[in-house]
Motif scaffolding. Structure first.
Motif, short mmCIF file in Angstrom:
data_model
loop_
_atom_site.label_atom_id
_atom_site.label_comp_id
_atom_site.label_asym_id
_atom_site.label_seq_id
_atom_site.Cartn_x
_atom_site.Cartn_y
_atom_site.Cartn_z
N VAL A 45 0.86 -1.18 0.00
CA VAL A 45 0.00 0.00 0.00
C VAL A 45 0.89 1.23 0.00
O VAL A 45 1.75 1.38 0.88
CB VAL A 45 -0.93 0.03 1.22
N ALA A 46 0.70 2.09 -0.99
CA ALA A 46 1.55 3.26 -1.16
C ALA A 46 0.73 4.54 -1.18
O ALA A 46 -0.30 4.61 -1.85
CB ALA A 46 2.37 3.15 -2.44
N ILE A 47 1.22 5.55 -0.47
CA ILE A 47 0.66 6.90 -0.53
C ILE A 47 1.56 7.74 -1.42
O ILE A 47 2.79 7.71 -1.27
CB ILE A 47 0.61 7.54 0.88
N ILE A 48 0.96 8.49 -2.35
CA ILE A 48 1.72 9.37 -3.22
C ILE A 48 1.10 10.76 -3.16
O ILE A 48 -0.04 10.96 -3.59
CB ILE A 48 1.72 8.88 -4.68
N THR A 49 1.82 11.74 -2.62
CA THR A 49 1.32 13.10 -2.63
C THR A 49 1.66 13.74 -3.97
O THR A 49 2.66 13.42 -4.60
CB THR A 49 1.89 13.95 -1.47
N GLY A 50 0.79 14.64 -4.42
CA GLY A 50 0.97 15.18 -5.76
C GLY A 50 0.86 14.09 -6.80
O GLY A 50 1.54 14.11 -7.83
N GLY A 51 -0.02 13.13 -6.55
CA GLY A 51 -0.13 11.96 -7.42
C GLY A 51 -1.00 12.16 -8.63
O GLY A 51 -1.21 11.22 -9.39
N ASP A 52 -1.51 13.36 -8.82
CA ASP A 52 -2.44 13.61 -9.92
C ASP A 52 -1.75 13.71 -11.28
O ASP A 52 -2.33 13.36 -12.31
CB ASP A 52 -3.24 14.89 -9.67
N SER A 53 -0.51 14.22 -11.31
CA SER A 53 0.14 14.48 -12.60
C SER A 53 1.64 14.37 -12.45
O SER A 53 2.16 14.14 -11.36
CB SER A 53 -0.25 15.87 -13.12
N GLY A 54 2.34 14.54 -13.57
CA GLY A 54 3.79 14.60 -13.54
C GLY A 54 4.43 13.36 -12.95
O GLY A 54 4.04 12.22 -13.24
N ILE A 55 5.45 13.57 -12.13
CA ILE A 55 6.17 12.47 -11.52
C ILE A 55 5.22 11.60 -10.70
O ILE A 55 5.30 10.38 -10.72
CB ILE A 55 7.32 13.00 -10.65
N GLY A 56 4.31 12.24 -9.95
CA GLY A 56 3.38 11.49 -9.13
C GLY A 56 2.53 10.52 -9.92
O GLY A 56 2.30 9.38 -9.51
N ARG A 57 2.05 10.96 -11.10
CA ARG A 57 1.25 10.05 -11.94
C ARG A 57 2.09 8.90 -12.45
O ARG A 57 1.64 7.74 -12.44
CB ARG A 57 0.63 10.80 -13.12
N ALA A 58 3.32 9.19 -12.90
CA ALA A 58 4.18 8.12 -13.39
C ALA A 58 4.46 7.08 -12.31
O ALA A 58 4.46 5.88 -12.58
CB ALA A 58 5.49 8.71 -13.91
N VAL A 59 4.68 7.55 -11.09
CA VAL A 59 4.95 6.63 -9.98
C VAL A 59 3.69 5.82 -9.66
O VAL A 59 3.77 4.61 -9.40
CB VAL A 59 5.44 7.41 -8.75
N ALA A 60 2.53 6.46 -9.67
CA ALA A 60 1.29 5.74 -9.39
C ALA A 60 1.04 4.64 -10.41
O ALA A 60 0.64 3.52 -10.06
CB ALA A 60 0.11 6.72 -9.37
N ILE A 61 1.24 4.94 -11.70
CA ILE A 61 1.05 3.93 -12.74
C ILE A 61 2.01 2.76 -12.55
O ILE A 61 1.62 1.59 -12.60
CB ILE A 61 1.23 4.57 -14.13
N ALA A 62 3.27 3.10 -12.30
CA ALA A 62 4.27 2.04 -12.13
C ALA A 62 3.98 1.20 -10.90
O ALA A 62 4.05 -0.04 -10.95
CB ALA A 62 5.66 2.66 -12.03
N PHE A 63 3.66 1.84 -9.79
CA PHE A 63 3.36 1.10 -8.56
C PHE A 63 2.19 0.15 -8.76
O PHE A 63 2.23 -1.01 -8.33
CB PHE A 63 3.06 2.08 -7.42
N ALA A 64 1.13 0.65 -9.42
CA ALA A 64 -0.04 -0.20 -9.63
C ALA A 64 0.31 -1.39 -10.51
O ALA A 64 -0.11 -2.52 -10.24
CB ALA A 64 -1.16 0.62 -10.26
#
Length: 287
Positions: A45-64
């Motif tokens: 389970v991962a929390i990503i702040t600023g996860g809507d766009s940019g680096i945060g979105r890329a990290v969210a996609i990869a993590f999922a």
């Protein structure tokens, strides 16, 4: 390797910070079509702040795609981008939680942690990624309120969320903080931003030592110029047009090019990596 866009960039400037992905030309690459997972974060389970766009979105996609469920923190005005990120998490077959709010607000930080625990019952990874910056020509152009807000958003939220999250982390937990090449090479037009990134880097090193006995790791990723909505929303037109051209690689990085170090640091493969900074700068050295 895919060809990456290079300057000059002809993208509309945005008059709202932190900016939106939609108007950007060319569109940032977050790994939507390219990132392939291999189960490295299965059921974390991962929390990503600023996860809507940019680096945060890329990290969210990869993590999922690596098997993690994701909590996405974002400013309310960035809800459209946040929903887009959440759709990619869902397409990867993982669960998501959207938590709107400004992380410089202490109540929002508590809500992020509380919502995560209520939905998932644990926290394995915290990615402190949300940030604010504005280019200013002189010290007189930096107001005291802007200085305080920059520190509250960039550094203060890192302290608050880390402090709250580690109460629920077990051995193997991972803290990952987005800093910047500017932490080591401060930009005169980004005085407040650069100072906050140096503070986060120092904080991460101290936390790594403090939490080492508990098996909780703390590391930073230091990007160079990355093509995100923050760029056309916070920089002057000439700077945006030539963004990233002065790096050894002659171009800015794409958010997708940041995903790999975040995945590695979040994974159990990085069990002995703590107190480190990973530079992703297109060849600009950091010390």
């Amino acid at each position: 390797m895919a060809n990456r866009p290079t300057a000059p960039f002809d993208t509309p400037l945005q008059n709202r910070i932190p900016g939106q992905t939609g108007p950007m030309q060319p569109k940032p690459d977050h790994g939507e079509e390219s990132y392939k997972g291999s189960g490295r974060l299965q059921d974390k389970v991962a929390i990503i702040t600023g996860g809507d766009s940019g680096i945060g979105r890329a990290v969210a996609i990869a993590f999922a795609r690596e098997g993690a469920d994701v909590v996405i923190s974002f400013l309310p005005e960035e809800a459209e981008d946040a929903r887009e990120t959440a759709s990619w998490v869902q397409k990867a077959g993982r669960r998501f939680v959207l938590v709107p709010g400004d992380v410089k607000d202490r109540k929002v930080c508590h809500e992020i942690i509380d919502r995560t625990m209520a939905e998932f019952g644990k926290i394995d990874v915290l990615v402190n990624n949300a940030a604010f910056q504005v280019e200013r020509e002189s010290l007189d152009d930096v107001s005291e309120d802007e200085w305080d807000d920059t520190f509250a958003t960039n550094s203060g939220a890192v302290f608050r969320l880390t402090r709250l999250a580690v109460r629920h982390m077990k051995n193997g937990g991972s803290l990952i903080h987005t800093v910047s090449v500017n932490a080591d090479q401060p930009k005169p037009k980004l005085l407040a931003y650069s100072a906050t990134k140096a503070a986060i880097q120092n904080f991460s090193g101290g936390v790594a030592t403090l939490l080492g006995p508990r098996g909780i790791r703390s590391n930073t990723v230091a990007p160079g110029p990355i093509w995100t909505p923050l760029i056309p929303a916070t920089m002057a037109g000439d700077h945006v047009k030539q963004f990233g051209a002065d790096t050894p690689m002659g171009r800015p990085g794409q958010p997708a090019e940041l995903a790999a170090p975040y995945v590695m640091l979040a994974s159990d493969e990085a069990s002995y990596i703590s107190g480190a900074t990973i530079a992703v700068t297109g060849g600009v050295p950091i010390i």
